[in-house]
Scaffold this active site. Structure first.
Site, PDB file in Angstrom:
ATOM      1  N   HIS A  63     -34.034  55.225  38.126  1.00 57.65           N
ATOM      2  CA  HIS A  63     -34.934  56.124  37.389  1.00 57.65           C
ATOM      3  C   HIS A  63     -34.121  57.334  36.968  1.00 57.65           C
ATOM      4  O   HIS A  63     -33.785  58.177  37.797  1.00 57.65           O
ATOM      5  CB  HIS A  63     -36.101  56.501  38.323  1.00 57.65           C
ATOM      6  CG  HIS A  63     -37.050  57.498  37.745  1.00 57.65           C
ATOM      7  ND1 HIS A  63     -37.981  58.179  38.513  1.00 57.65           N
ATOM      8  CD2 HIS A  63     -37.246  57.930  36.479  1.00 57.65           C
ATOM      9  CE1 HIS A  63     -38.686  58.983  37.736  1.00 57.65           C
ATOM     10  NE2 HIS A  63     -38.252  58.864  36.503  1.00 57.65           N
ATOM     11  N   MET A  65     -33.694  60.710  35.508  1.00 61.54           N
ATOM     12  CA  MET A  65     -34.332  61.975  35.122  1.00 61.54           C
ATOM     13  C   MET A  65     -33.223  62.872  34.598  1.00 61.54           C
ATOM     14  O   MET A  65     -32.802  63.845  35.243  1.00 61.54           O
ATOM     15  CB  MET A  65     -35.062  62.579  36.337  1.00 61.54           C
ATOM     16  CG  MET A  65     -36.364  61.842  36.628  1.00 61.54           C
ATOM     17  SD  MET A  65     -36.919  62.097  38.315  1.00 61.54           S
ATOM     18  CE  MET A  65     -35.957  60.833  39.134  1.00 61.54           C
ATOM     19  N   MET A 134     -45.590  58.546  35.594  1.00 59.64           N
ATOM     20  CA  MET A 134     -45.325  59.469  36.705  1.00 59.64           C
ATOM     21  C   MET A 134     -46.641  60.030  37.237  1.00 59.64           C
ATOM     22  O   MET A 134     -47.490  60.484  36.466  1.00 59.64           O
ATOM     23  CB  MET A 134     -44.445  60.639  36.244  1.00 59.64           C
ATOM     24  CG  MET A 134     -42.997  60.293  35.922  1.00 59.64           C
ATOM     25  SD  MET A 134     -42.059  59.568  37.290  1.00 59.64           S
ATOM     26  CE  MET A 134     -42.151  60.844  38.546  1.00 59.64           C
ATOM     27  N   GLY A 139     -38.890  65.376  39.892  1.00 63.47           N
ATOM     28  CA  GLY A 139     -37.913  66.336  40.408  1.00 63.47           C
ATOM     29  C   GLY A 139     -37.750  66.310  41.916  1.00 63.47           C
ATOM     30  O   GLY A 139     -36.658  66.528  42.421  1.00 63.47           O
ATOM     31  N   ASP A 172     -45.059  56.323  40.211  1.00 59.95           N
ATOM     32  CA  ASP A 172     -44.036  56.993  41.017  1.00 59.95           C
ATOM     33  C   ASP A 172     -44.481  58.420  41.282  1.00 59.95           C
ATOM     34  O   ASP A 172     -44.694  59.197  40.349  1.00 59.95           O
ATOM     35  CB  ASP A 172     -42.706  56.959  40.241  1.00 59.95           C
ATOM     36  CG  ASP A 172     -41.557  57.623  40.986  1.00 59.95           C
ATOM     37  OD1 ASP A 172     -41.697  57.913  42.189  1.00 59.95           O
ATOM     38  OD2 ASP A 172     -40.507  57.826  40.350  1.00 59.95           O
TER      39      ASP A 172
END
Ligand code: DX5
Ligand code: ZN
Length: 227
Positions: A63, A65, A134, A139, A172
């Site tokens: 994933h 980010m 999400m 984060g 997630d």
């Protein structure tokens, strides 16, 4: 069939090979790559993905980010990730990027932050193998599940059905024993869980228990719809 993907963000980064062994029976290992720009946190990159891939038979679900996934995401497929997720908010050319990831032999997946609607991406869905909705702001691990995302999960599942797609629908963030059923009822079929798995006394048992809960909830929802 519900898939459970433990997130190693909640594992001990000094013992990643052991932490992968601790979740035997998991479908994928979820690997959160953060660049301190797209999200205010920094984790790991390609060398660790490569090393982890050599250390476990569980396929890696990366994933990303990160900013500029158009430039960096294909390297994760090359490094051996079985699935590569980029963020819709960060990709300049998501169709080209998804095709590149698939050309490298990985599953192509796109993630949506909580405030990003799915509808503008309806026509792109056939280019993807998975969509990640999400259920926290990305984060950090250990955040509370955002119930307000359930309608988006439901709408995404409707779009997948409407187009007859094989797309997996991943959630997630804050997925746990107490929230996974709501996600499954809404139509999710791939569940990332960090703290709920690695915070448990027996992580492998937590994976099995989460899967059982998700499958029971999905079966219940299907019965209620008369399927
Ligand atoms: C958050 C990450 C998640 C995180 C989930 O930005 O994308 O994968 O590890 O952790 P939990 O399950 O603890 O919310
Ligand atoms: Zn993640």
């Amino acid at each position: 069939m519900a898939q459970i993907n433990p997130s190693i963000l909640s594992a001990d980064f000094a013992r990643l090979a052991d932490e992968a062994k601790a979740v035997e029976g998991a479908d994928w290992l979820h690997v959160d790559v953060m660049d301190n720009h797209f999200v205010p946190n920094l984790t790991l990159g390609v060398p660790i993905v490569e090393a982890l891939g050599r250390a476990t038979d569980i396929p890696l679900d990366c994933h990303l980010m990160i900013e500029d996934p158009d430039r960096w995401a294909p390297q994760y497929a090359e490094a051996g990730a079985g699935s590569v997720t980029f963020h819709a908010e960060a990709a300049a050319a998501p169709v080209r990027l998804a095709r590149e990831i698939r050309a490298q032999g990985a599953r192509a997946s796109m993630a949506l932050k909580p405030a990003t609607p799915v509808e503008p991406f309806e026509d792109l869905l056939p280019e993807l193998d998975m969509l990640l909705v999400m259920t926290v702001e990305p984060g950090f691990g250990g955040q509370a599940f955002l119930d307000i995302m359930l309608p988006k999960i439901r709408r995404t599942r409707e779009l997948i059905s409407k187009h007859g797609l094989e797309l997996w629908l991943q959630v997630d963030g804050g997925v746990s024993e107490s929230t996974i059923e709501r996600c499954a009822e809404a139509g999710a079929d791939v569940f990332v869980a960090g703290s709920a798995v690695y915070g448990a006394a027996d992580p492998a048992a937590a994976v099995a228990s989460l899967r059982a809960k998700a499958e029971a909830a999905a079966a219940g929802a299907a019965r209620a719809c008369g399927h």
